[in-house]
Design an enzyme around this catalytic site. Sequence first.
Site, PDB file in Angstrom:
ATOM      1  N   SER A 193       0.821  -1.212   0.000  1.00 23.78           N
ATOM      2  CA  SER A 193       0.000   0.000   0.000  1.00 23.78           C
ATOM      3  C   SER A 193       0.852   1.257   0.000  1.00 23.78           C
ATOM      4  CB  SER A 193      -0.860   0.000   1.266  1.00 23.78           C
ATOM      5  OG  SER A 193      -1.474   1.252   1.449  1.00 23.78           O
TER       6      SER A 193
ATOM      7  N   TYR B  26      -2.128   0.452   9.969  1.00 24.45           N
ATOM      8  CA  TYR B  26      -2.338  -0.295   8.712  1.00 24.45           C
ATOM      9  C   TYR B  26      -1.085  -0.209   7.832  1.00 24.45           C
ATOM     10  CZ  TYR B  26      -3.784  -1.019   3.890  1.00 24.45           C
ATOM     11  OH  TYR B  26      -3.835  -1.431   2.585  1.00 24.45           O
TER      12      TYR B  26
ATOM     13  N   LYS C 263       1.788  -3.136   6.552  1.00 26.42           N
ATOM     14  CA  LYS C 263       2.164  -3.398   5.153  1.00 26.42           C
ATOM     15  C   LYS C 263       3.674  -3.236   4.972  1.00 26.42           C
ATOM     16  CE  LYS C 263      -1.874  -4.348   3.321  1.00 26.42           C
ATOM     17  NZ  LYS C 263      -2.189  -5.590   2.613  1.00 26.42           N
TER      18      LYS C 263
END
Length: 317
Positions: free
Chosen positions: A115, A139, A143
């Site tokens: 991402s 988040y 990643k």
Amino acid sequence: MRVLVTGGTGYIGSTAVEILSKKGFEISILDDCSTGHADSVPTGVRFIQGSLLNKSDIATALHDVDAVMHFAGKSLVGESVEKPDLYHLVNVNGTRNLLDEMKNATVTKIVFSSSAATYGEPDVIPIPESASTNPTNPYGATKLAIDTMISRESQEQGISAASLRYFNVAGALKSDRGWLAERHNPETHLIPNVLRSTHANPVKIFGNDWPTADGTCIRDYVHVIDLIDAHIKALDSLTVGVHEIYNLGSGDGYSVRQVVAAAALAIGYEIPTIDSPRRAGDPAILIADINKAKVHLGWTPTRGINEMVADTLASFA
Ligand code: UDP
């Protein structure tokens, strides 16, 4: 060639399953359906309803598999701030289990859904893969941790890998089983929210005082079909013992108000909006430098914002 698609019942994973099947790949899916939908699975596809946190589910799913496309994971920035441990458990530990089981099964190829959230607040726009990585939310941190883990795995175990850093994925794909589209609950993404806006419940514009021309945030939207096309090209170009990272976007940015205008054009009437406070964790501008994917993969996205909006709208019918 048989590909294991983890997260193959979700929005992006189910689109991958559809396109890979049409191209003649054999498919296995591993998905716990926590956010996906089992009704998206085509007939003839091997479907293991199971978890990345259960090694025997992964081992079953890897049977006869030649390569993995790894989409499964938790993917909401806001939720990750509230539940960082859950994001670490599912995304990082889940991928650790997957890599361990790939080693046991001698599966050596992986294409991973990374991402743009790995970069955090950008120093330079458009953002190249060489930009510094300072994720601003859990988040993005998960990643980045996975990208680092895969790099190590490729150096130490010789696996062939690509991490694809998505910017804003949008649009939908029509299949024999109906539209494969975003079906999140609650929906947090801009395009579906704009298209569902009503006078009673207008879409919120998160901030009108950003340092951009119209005061709203700018993002780089890429059509989910173009995105999967890049996955297939990445799979074809994997090299033994090498982990490549590619940004996937369109290379162009659209402000929130420009997206609203594109949606109004598609829907045929003015979209009600309400100016609202900034959303925590949002950078002002995110635009991908996609030259590496263009040059190394021979990939060029061909579908623009109007097509993304039109396909999303058609998927509602
Ligand atoms: N956004 C908005 N209203 C919404 C949803 C999103 O103004 O209901 C804005 C958001 O602040 C961001 C952009 O639209 O600037 C894209 O947000 P989205 O959640 O679709 O994707 P993200 O960039 O968070 O991955």
